[in-house]
Design an enzyme around this catalytic site. Structure first.
Site, short mmCIF file in Angstrom:
data_model
loop_
_atom_site.label_atom_id
_atom_site.label_comp_id
_atom_site.label_asym_id
_atom_site.label_seq_id
_atom_site.Cartn_x
_atom_site.Cartn_y
_atom_site.Cartn_z
N GLY A 192 0.85 -1.20 0.00
CA GLY A 192 0.00 0.00 0.00
C GLY A 192 0.88 1.24 0.00
O GLY A 192 2.10 1.16 -0.25
N HIS A 454 4.26 28.53 -19.20
CA HIS A 454 5.18 27.73 -20.01
C HIS A 454 6.62 28.10 -19.65
O HIS A 454 6.92 29.28 -19.55
CB HIS A 454 4.95 27.98 -21.50
CG HIS A 454 5.96 27.26 -22.35
ND1 HIS A 454 5.87 25.90 -22.59
CD2 HIS A 454 7.08 27.70 -22.97
CE1 HIS A 454 6.90 25.54 -23.35
NE2 HIS A 454 7.65 26.61 -23.60
#
Ligand SMILES: Cc1cc2nc3c(=O)[nH]c(=O)nc-3n(C[C@H](O)[C@H](O)[C@H](O)COP(=O)(O)OP(=O)(O)OC[C@H]3O[C@@H](n4cnc5c(N)ncnc54)[C@H](O)[C@@H]3O)c2cc1C
Length: 475
Positions: A192, A454
């Site tokens: 997990g 960007h």
């Protein structure tokens, strides 16, 4: 009985300390009781999360990743490291100081918000004057009165039958975060979140890590495409993961642990480890609350029974976090803590279980919110999907980490976002945009039309949203 409070919170983990601060902000007189002790016996508020969970595991993940990068990734950037060495004791000491900064931060916040802190164990004595009498035992010994009680006593690690934690050879998360020498052979039972994060730390530091998982599917709660990619990446890194195993006898020797198990083909196997981490889930912690004395009801799994508003079976007694149903996540506990404080003040507390993000801080990171593709199929919900790989993202190339992708799932008719799944660098940060979008019930087109900086990894989120409509620009 000397002191009276409007609100008494039992437990100062993320659920409890945040509930106490919010209640104080709302004008109540507030006390918070917590029994966690640091190594000097002093208070260490912050619960599992701060002391042996979220914070120390992320400190160790960061340190081990830095070491891994110095040994492997730096060379690609033209940085040559000679004589690289590891000081695990220093790494663990740094982790401890990060924990202490967080403990101290919470004590400071209590002072700032005029929350009275008691160091000791809180337990119910009896109902009194429309509220409850609470006994404090430990560093502080006194009884106080609370009009409202918020129980936030958290959870404890689940042990395997016949293999009690000794924290030397058979470790829970507590022992796993305190190892000071790299074990040559490390076993992890349970693939997990905790098992994978701890396994990753010690694999990066040089252990041979074997992960044994009872379920036949890897990361069953995660979107199938992400789970598949994660399995590929983790095994490539060197984690030996066996699924569908049946654990048998575990025997601790003087310096090692033997695990007998049956593999997924039915063959009997035996593995010997220098240390064994058992991470097979956690159990709610109601020990010492004296819940029976006042008739506080537990559900059939031992959690405190609560309704959707975190109200228990008793008037003016609330419970939040790991000790009640729902995901065992620090931010879920915090949201419930804030919501309960606001409900006590007669306000409308808000917790949206559909938009709770999940994160696994491995490398690559895994983060998601909302439904997986397999859930949508099972629920027969018509959906569209769009994915975008980090391989086609300029910032990921500049970082030198192009593993993984972003995947959007949106309603076939309305385009409402139903789930977003990310595997890759900084997925834990990128998922927030999807959480906000889903909280506002945005469509994939909404994300596709928003300007993203960007170059940034977040452009991959926009591109995956564009891909839902078949119009990704860079792939
Ligand atoms: C290794 C590990 C890593 C994890 N990483 C993450 C992660 O990255 N992100 C995430 O969201 N979650 C993570 N979790 C889960 C997270 O730690 C828990 O969900 C969170 O701590 C639950 O908060 P809580 O306030 O409900 O309980 P807890 O944090 O368990 O706090 C309960 C507090 O109550 C105290 N207490 C209990 N009984 C009494 C009493 N009778 N009197 C006084 N005090 C009492 C305890 O001492 C403790 O301080 C991680 C867990 C582990 C083990």
């Amino acid at each position: 009985m000397s002191k009276n409070f409007d609100v008494v919170v039992i437990g100062a983990g993320p659920g409890g300390y945040v509930a106490a601060i919010r209640a104080a902000q709302l004008g109540f007189t507030v006390a918070c009781i917590d029994e966690w002790k640091n190594e000097k016996g002093g208070p260490a508020p912050g619960g599992t999360c701060t002391n042996v969970g979220c914070i120390p595991s992320k400190a160790m993940l960061q340190s081990s990743e830095n070491y891994d990068h110095a040994g492997h990734a730096f060379a690609d950037h033209g940085i040559e490291v000679k004589g690289l060495s590891l000081n695990v004791k220093k790494m663990v000491a740094r982790k401890d100081s990060v924990v202490k900064q967080n403990n101290d931060g919470i004590l400071y916040l209590f002072k700032k918000n005029k929350v009275t802190f008691f160091h000791g164990r809180g337990s119910f004595v009896k109902a009194a004057d429309g509220g409850h009498e609470i006994k404090i035992a430990g560093a502080t010994e006194e009884n106080i009165f609370a009009k409202h009680v918020v129980v936030a006593t958290g959870s404890n690690p689940r042990a395997l039958p016949g293999a009690a934690f000794d924290e030397k050879l058979i470790l829970s998360n507590t022992g796993a975060l305190a190892i000071t020498d790299v074990p040559k052979r490390l076993g992890v039972i349970g693939a997990g979140v905790i098992g994978l994060e701890m396994g990753s730390v010690w694999r990066r530091l040089g252990s041979e890590v074997t992960v044994l998982e009872a379920l036949p599917a890897f990361l069953g709660a995660v979107d199938d495409a992400v789970a598949k990619e994660a399995f590929k990446q983790f095994t490539k890194q060197g984690l030996a993961i066996s699924l569908g195993v049946q654990i048998g006898a575990i025997t601790a020797g003087k310096n090692d642990v033997t695990v007998n198990y049956v593999d997924d083909k039915g063959a009997a196997q035996k593995a010997v480890f220098d240390k064994l981490i058992v991470s097979i889930g956690r159990v709610p912690n109601t020990i010492g609350l004296n819940a029976e004395a006042v008739g506080l009801k537990l559900d059939e799994r031992g959690f405190i029974a609560v309704d959707a508003d975190c109200k228990t079976s008793l008037p003016n007694v609330w419970a939040v976090g790991d000790v009640v149903r729902g995901p065992m996540l620090a931010h879920k506990s915090e949201e419930e803590g804030v919501a309960v404080a606001e409900r006590i003040a007669g306000q409308h507390g808000h917790v949206n279980f559909n938009t709770i993000p999940w994160v696994i801080y491995t490398s690559p990171e895994i983060a998601w919110v909302g439904k997986t593709e397999q859930q949508l199929k099972a629920e027969k919900i018509a959906y569209k999907s769009g994915s975008f790989p980090f391989l086609a993202n300029g910032r990921a190339r500049a970082l030198g980490d192009t593993t993984g992708f972003v995947k959007f799932l949106a309603d076939a008719k309305t385009d409402e976002i139903l789930g977003v799944h990310i595997i890759g660098a900084m997925a834990s940060e990128l998922i927030s945009e999807a959480v906000v979008a889903m909280e506002f019930r945005a469509s994939s087109e909404d994300i596709a039309r928003i300007c993203h900086a960007h170059p940034s990894l977040s452009e991959a989120v926009k591109e995956a949203a564009l891909a839902v409509d078949g119009r990704a620009l860079n792939f």
